[in-house]
Enzyme design. Structure first.
Site, PDB file in Angstrom:
ATOM      1  N   ARG A  69       0.814  -1.239   0.000  1.00 58.23           N
ATOM      2  CA  ARG A  69       0.000   0.000   0.000  1.00 58.23           C
ATOM      3  C   ARG A  69       0.833   1.268   0.000  1.00 58.23           C
ATOM      4  NH1 ARG A  69      -3.192  -2.772   3.921  1.00 58.23           N
ATOM      5  NH2 ARG A  69      -4.908  -3.859   2.922  1.00 58.23           N
ATOM      6  N   GLU A 120      -4.340  16.823 -10.183  1.00 57.82           N
ATOM      7  CA  GLU A 120      -4.960  17.195 -11.447  1.00 57.82           C
ATOM      8  C   GLU A 120      -6.470  17.351 -11.347  1.00 57.82           C
ATOM      9  OE1 GLU A 120      -3.111  15.583 -15.023  1.00 57.82           O
ATOM     10  OE2 GLU A 120      -5.107  15.360 -15.868  1.00 57.82           O
ATOM     11  N   HIS A 149      -1.727  10.592 -27.328  1.00 56.63           N
ATOM     12  CA  HIS A 149      -2.059   9.259 -26.815  1.00 56.63           C
ATOM     13  C   HIS A 149      -2.739   8.402 -27.875  1.00 56.63           C
ATOM     14  CE1 HIS A 149      -1.899  10.381 -22.246  1.00 56.63           C
ATOM     15  NE2 HIS A 149      -0.708  10.246 -22.798  1.00 56.63           N
ATOM     16  N   ARG A 176      -3.499  21.659 -13.374  1.00 50.91           N
ATOM     17  CA  ARG A 176      -2.412  20.760 -13.746  1.00 50.91           C
ATOM     18  C   ARG A 176      -2.615  20.126 -15.119  1.00 50.91           C
ATOM     19  NH1 ARG A 176       0.798  15.967 -10.492  1.00 50.91           N
ATOM     20  NH2 ARG A 176       1.767  15.126 -12.346  1.00 50.91           N
ATOM     21  N   HIS A 210       6.828   8.457 -27.027  1.00 48.90           N
ATOM     22  CA  HIS A 210       5.854   9.347 -26.401  1.00 48.90           C
ATOM     23  C   HIS A 210       6.084  10.805 -26.826  1.00 48.90           C
ATOM     24  CE1 HIS A 210       3.193  11.058 -23.424  1.00 48.90           C
ATOM     25  NE2 HIS A 210       4.176  11.749 -22.907  1.00 48.90           N
ATOM     26  N   ASN A 247      -0.929  18.335 -19.944  1.00 50.74           N
ATOM     27  CA  ASN A 247      -1.328  17.337 -20.944  1.00 50.74           C
ATOM     28  C   ASN A 247      -1.436  17.927 -22.349  1.00 50.74           C
ATOM     29  OD1 ASN A 247      -1.576  15.352 -18.930  1.00 50.74           O
ATOM     30  ND2 ASN A 247      -3.661  16.031 -18.468  1.00 50.74           N
ATOM     31  N   LYS A 298       7.264  22.848 -14.208  1.00 49.93           N
ATOM     32  CA  LYS A 298       6.411  21.727 -13.832  1.00 49.93           C
ATOM     33  C   LYS A 298       6.166  21.697 -12.323  1.00 49.93           C
ATOM     34  CE  LYS A 298       5.166  17.023 -14.456  1.00 49.93           C
ATOM     35  NZ  LYS A 298       5.251  15.801 -15.231  1.00 49.93           N
ATOM     36  N   GLU A 338       8.820  17.672 -25.158  1.00 49.85           N
ATOM     37  CA  GLU A 338       8.260  18.077 -23.855  1.00 49.85           C
ATOM     38  C   GLU A 338       8.871  19.406 -23.389  1.00 49.85           C
ATOM     39  OE1 GLU A 338       5.759  16.706 -22.073  1.00 49.85           O
ATOM     40  OE2 GLU A 338       5.556  14.668 -22.832  1.00 49.85           O
ATOM     41  N   LYS A 346       3.056  11.382 -11.155  1.00 47.47           N
ATOM     42  CA  LYS A 346       2.154  10.542 -11.953  1.00 47.47           C
ATOM     43  C   LYS A 346       2.868   9.235 -12.269  1.00 47.47           C
ATOM     44  CE  LYS A 346      -1.022  13.539 -14.424  1.00 47.47           C
ATOM     45  NZ  LYS A 346      -1.551  13.849 -15.767  1.00 47.47           N
ATOM     46  N   HIS A 383      -1.342  15.879 -25.517  1.00 48.81           N
ATOM     47  CA  HIS A 383      -1.436  14.471 -25.116  1.00 48.81           C
ATOM     48  C   HIS A 383      -2.732  13.800 -25.548  1.00 48.81           C
ATOM     49  CE1 HIS A 383       2.133  15.493 -22.920  1.00 48.81           C
ATOM     50  NE2 HIS A 383       2.227  14.314 -22.372  1.00 48.81           N
TER      51      HIS A 383
END
Lengths: 360, 360
Positions: free
Chosen positions: A118, A234, A249, A238, A262, A242, A224, A182, A140, A245
């Site tokens: 956990r 997010e 994606h 935030r 990516h 993206n 960032k 990026e 993330k 993206h």
């Protein structure tokens, strides 16, 4: 060496960026403080940097796992293998994982750390430009699902990030370019001055001039860190990170993970997002031209692959950013000013997607 | 119907406990507020209660998955299947999962919700005594790993808990007993008055007298909510809720998950923890006898299975509660007063484990 702090209450952490960090076992031993550690890396990176990490950790190193390089590893089956190794090496609650590699290793390791018992600590040691400027900062973590990118994951902040910019000298050309995408993203969404700074340093960046690359990494991390400190999970602002993206994606998923890197997919995706921003009257032609010119000088792919409009829409609807109400887009309301829009009419989106298909 | 609030800042939620809740679609529709929902249940529970949940959710129900009942499902492979279904049903960020069943369904569903798109909402609708008094409150979610119980998981709080005590009337005898073990646990660790209250109501509990069972559920939730509110992520005091679990997890794991029910293993484990507490001079003979007498009247297993001392120690060292420094035990310093100890000498532990082996 520079130190930058990401302020997140009891989850705050430092980003250490600079040259020669991985060559200094004593310094590494001071930063990687956990009483027991387990390293995850890939077979591109491990031969170069694993020995010095090993030397730094000594008896505290409880095990290591070197995965085949590539996005294909970012999936549940690999995660399951990671757990088997953690169990075998008796990695307990007070131990920490170390992600030594690019975004794939970082995302997978971070998610493994988020779930193991956990949640245990982990350190990011990014060795690609993309991971140094983006993936390793912000907490993330995720693996992919056949239905979409990063669909299974967690927010889990690293205990520290060690970005040794010397590792970028040996980075394959394609990976370096992918990272620059990026870099440009950070400028486009939040910092027009940084955009101008980059425009003035294209040659130095293309030549990987160490001082310039180092400053670039640091500046992106600063942008960032500020965005993430404001909105860790997010729930709002935030999401501007993206940018590119939602389109990117689709490129990654529809062509099969690993076909486009990516960063490459994000580059083409940013151009599409700018075209959509123009269609909606948010960005003017001159601004778009200026951004694309910079990307072209940095040799980034600016054209998406040929996909049918239905393929685009199908994949977009499965994206995490989709809600039951519809699609969400990060758009540019001028250079350096990202906005989030939930109300893009499907007809305008279809125009952009259809038009892009006819591009060379 | 009673409402109890678990105070956890922006993760606070209500526990609704009482009779007839699942028979009231209008009330259910008001509590389950997400715009889109996906139900996970098992084939024991679904035939009884899925239809009324379906009726309550109407168009908002986007899908359902009914798993074979049993602890064997609490593993990564099943989780992977869950993700496939969530992808297929386009479960997005604003949707929520509903766990309709016992602890296995709750733990698995909660963990799926924690990971899907880096965390979506979920509701707990516990239908076993164990889940109502323990598993569905507190935000611990997990799946098992062959090397140990709940090794892979997350802290992820439900949006609400709906505990309909009417569901307990049809619960198989063995499952009901297993739940009573966790009831006794709450009394032993935190509430001597509740212990006396239970002693006075053994017949009513054994007969599942609805009013008594309802009050019992509510009282356990109250104890657990107070402990969890104080220490959500088990950095300290919350660990007392693991009383009996260090031993119990060995029983479950070493015999193969599903052989002993979780509550049964916890019952035998609590007796072992009390023997250890006595060995260390924390609990006296009279106190131990009183606790065991109550457990026997409630027909709980008080003897562990025959396992070698090495098997016990081997499994214990893999438990989440183990640190690189050693094992951690929750012990009783008198009835109703749990304490956490990291310094139990291995010799004393071995005595207890060896002695238990000779029990009938």
């Amino acid at each position: 060496m520079h130190r930058l702090d990401v302020e997140l209450g009891d989850r705050s952490y430092a980003i250490h960026a600079g040259g020669d960090l991985l060559a200094d076992p004593e310094w590494l031993a001071r930063v990687l403080t956990a009483p027991a550690l387990f390293i995850i890396s890939d077979d591109n990176v491990a031969p170069h940097y694993l020995p010095s990490l090993r030397a730094a950790l000594g008896q505290r190193l409880r095990g290591e796992l070197v995965l085949p390089a590539g996005e294909a590893q970012k999936q549940l089956d690999t995660l399951s293998r990671v757990f088997d190794h953690l169990a075998e090496c008796r990695i307990g609650r007070d131990a920490a994982l170390v992600a030594l590699g690019g975004g794939v290793v970082g995302d997978l390791t971070g998610f493994a750390a988020a779930c193991w018992q956990r949640g245990i600590d982990f350190y990011q040691v990014p060795t690609t430009l993309l991971a140094q400027v983006d993936a390793s900062v912000g907490g993330k973590t995720a693996v992919n699902h056949p239905a979409g990118k990063n669909l299974i994951g967690a927010f889990h902040q690293p205990r520290a990030v060690i970005a040794d910019t010397d590792t970028l000298a040996t980075l394959p050309e394609r990976e370096f370019r992918a990272g620059l995408a990026e870099v440009v993203k950070h400028a486009l969404i939040a910092d027009p001055d940084f955009l101008a700074w980059l425009e003035a340093r294209v040659e130095a960046l293309n030549a990987r001039e160490p001082e310039t690359v180092g400053e670039t990494v640091l500046h992106c991390c600063r942008i960032k860190a500020a965005v993430v400190s404001e909105d860790e999970r997010e729930r709002g602002r935030r999401a501007i990170l993206n940018f590119g993206h939602t389109f990117g994606h689709v490129i990654e998923g529809a062509l099969g993970y690993g076909q486009w890197l990516h960063g490459e997919a994000v580059a083409a995706g940013m151009v599409q997002a700018m075209v959509l921003s123009r269609t909606l009257g948010l960005l003017n032609e001159e601004e778009q031209r200026r951004a694309v010119a910079l990307m072209e000088r940095l040799k980034l792919p600016c054209e998406p692959p040929a996909l049918s409009v239905d393929t685009w829409l199908e994949w977009m609807s499965r994206d995490k950013k989709a809600t039951s109400a519809g699609l969400r887009f990060v758009l540019l309301d001028g250079l350096g000013r990202a906005i989030i829009r939930d109300d893009v009419p499907e007809s305008r989106l279809r125009e952009v997607l259809a038009c892009e298909m006819q591009s060379p």
